[in-house]
Design an enzyme around this catalytic site. Structure first.
Site, PDB file in Angstrom:
ATOM      1  N   ASP A 282       7.157  58.460  27.804  1.00 55.98           N
ATOM      2  CA  ASP A 282       8.400  58.172  28.517  1.00 55.98           C
ATOM      3  C   ASP A 282       8.209  58.080  30.028  1.00 55.98           C
ATOM      4  OD1 ASP A 282       9.714  58.276  26.109  1.00 55.98           O
ATOM      5  OD2 ASP A 282      11.133  59.835  26.706  1.00 55.98           O
TER       6      ASP A 282
ATOM      7  N   HIS B 105      13.980  52.366  28.025  1.00 58.84           N
ATOM      8  CA  HIS B 105      14.357  53.740  28.399  1.00 58.84           C
ATOM      9  C   HIS B 105      15.350  53.715  29.565  1.00 58.84           C
ATOM     10  CE1 HIS B 105      13.995  57.994  28.125  1.00 58.84           C
ATOM     11  NE2 HIS B 105      13.285  58.183  29.219  1.00 58.84           N
TER      12      HIS B 105
ATOM     13  N   HIS C 257      17.101  55.432  34.523  1.00 55.64           N
ATOM     14  CA  HIS C 257      17.019  56.797  33.981  1.00 55.64           C
ATOM     15  C   HIS C 257      18.067  57.703  34.626  1.00 55.64           C
ATOM     16  CE1 HIS C 257      15.300  60.639  32.596  1.00 55.64           C
ATOM     17  NE2 HIS C 257      14.594  59.915  31.732  1.00 55.64           N
TER      18      HIS C 257
ATOM     19  N   HIS D 178       4.843  62.302  28.451  1.00 58.08           N
ATOM     20  CA  HIS D 178       5.302  61.560  29.629  1.00 58.08           C
ATOM     21  C   HIS D 178       4.134  60.996  30.417  1.00 58.08           C
ATOM     22  CE1 HIS D 178       8.945  63.857  28.742  1.00 58.08           C
ATOM     23  NE2 HIS D 178       9.600  62.987  29.488  1.00 58.08           N
TER      24      HIS D 178
END
Length: 268
Positions: free
Chosen positions: A79, A130, A134, A225
């Protein structure tokens, strides 16, 4: 059921019914308004709790495991990238092990580092959605704000990667009943995880590796991540300390890491 089907989950349709019934009760029997208000409040509490449960399915389809295939596969997912300080090293490690993964990229990060996105694709991995920025308040956004975030990322990632994302992961896994209709409009499927390293928050590689390995089994979706990664005591992103050992562990257990597009194809 997949993301191209009806946007409203059963829980959302039920919520609409609760609101309609409460309104009808107040109109036909005004003294019963406390009961109507209580039912609506309880309904909202249930939906809020559902949105705070990243692996839950009450608000719509949610892939937290690969479908059973008998192929001993897991899905590595990363991510918050791409990040020029971390993503290239993650890609090199994956190359050494012949492993494949899915990268949930932030749209404006991808726009800032398009060569990295293309490198992810070139090396056989997939690029997924994503959101564009964010936003921490993503789960509290209006329908139009949420759609704008997802659509902007979808457009950017499709342009750079050459193919549109097919999976979406919400920031921090938090969502609202409004999300599934937006995903349905883009043909996206929500993905959460089976287990996560928490390497975006905590700089402890040993704890991160333990979280990923404990109970690890075929079908697991693992979350790490490559962007906004916490730093280990040696100053490197935690994922760079964890990933080689994790891939060794997968190999020792006869497990193979695949992209979500390969591993979840039978669930569409």
């Amino acid at each position: 059921m997949n993301a191209r089907q009806s946007g409203l989950s059963t829980a959302t349709r039920a919520s609409i019914g609760v609101h309609a019934a409460a309104a009808a009760l107040v109109v036909t029997l005004p003294p019963a308004w406390p009961w109507a208000l209580g039912s609506v409040a309880l309904n909202h509490a249930v939906l809020t709790c559902a949105g705070l449960w990243p692996r839950g399915t009450l608000l719509g389809p949610n892939l937290d495991r690969l479908p059973p295939t008998g192929r001993n596969e897991v899905a590595l997912t990363f991510d918050d990238g791409p990040d020029p300080e971390t993503t290239p090293f993650v890609l090199d490690i994956l190359d050494r092990y012949g492993a494949f993964a899915s990268f949930f990229c932030i749209g404006n990060q991808a726009d800032a580092h398009p060569a990295l996105v293309r490198d992810i694709i070139r090396r056989g991995h997939s690029v997924e959605n994503h959101t564009n920025r964010h936003p921490r308040r993503f789960a509290a956004m209006s329908w139009s704000e949420m759609r704008s975030e997802i659509d902007a990322a979808q457009s950017t990632l499709a342009r750079i990667a050459g193919t549109p994302p097919v999976f979406f992961r919400a920031p921090m896994g938090l969502r609202s009943p409004l999300l599934q209709p937006v995903l349905a409009g883009q043909g996206l499927r929500l993905v959460s995880w089976t287990r996560r390293a928490l390497d975006g928050m905590r700089g402890d590689p040993i704890a991160a590796a333990t979280r990923l390995r404990r109970g690890l089994a075929a079908g697991d979706v693992l979350l790490l991540h490559d962007g906004r990664a916490a730093r280990a005591p040696d100053g490197r992103a935690v994922v760079l300390n964890v990933l080689p050992g994790l891939l060794d562990h997968l190999a020792a257990r006869g497990l193979r890491s695949v992209t979500l597009r390969e591993g979840a194809v039978s669930s569409f």
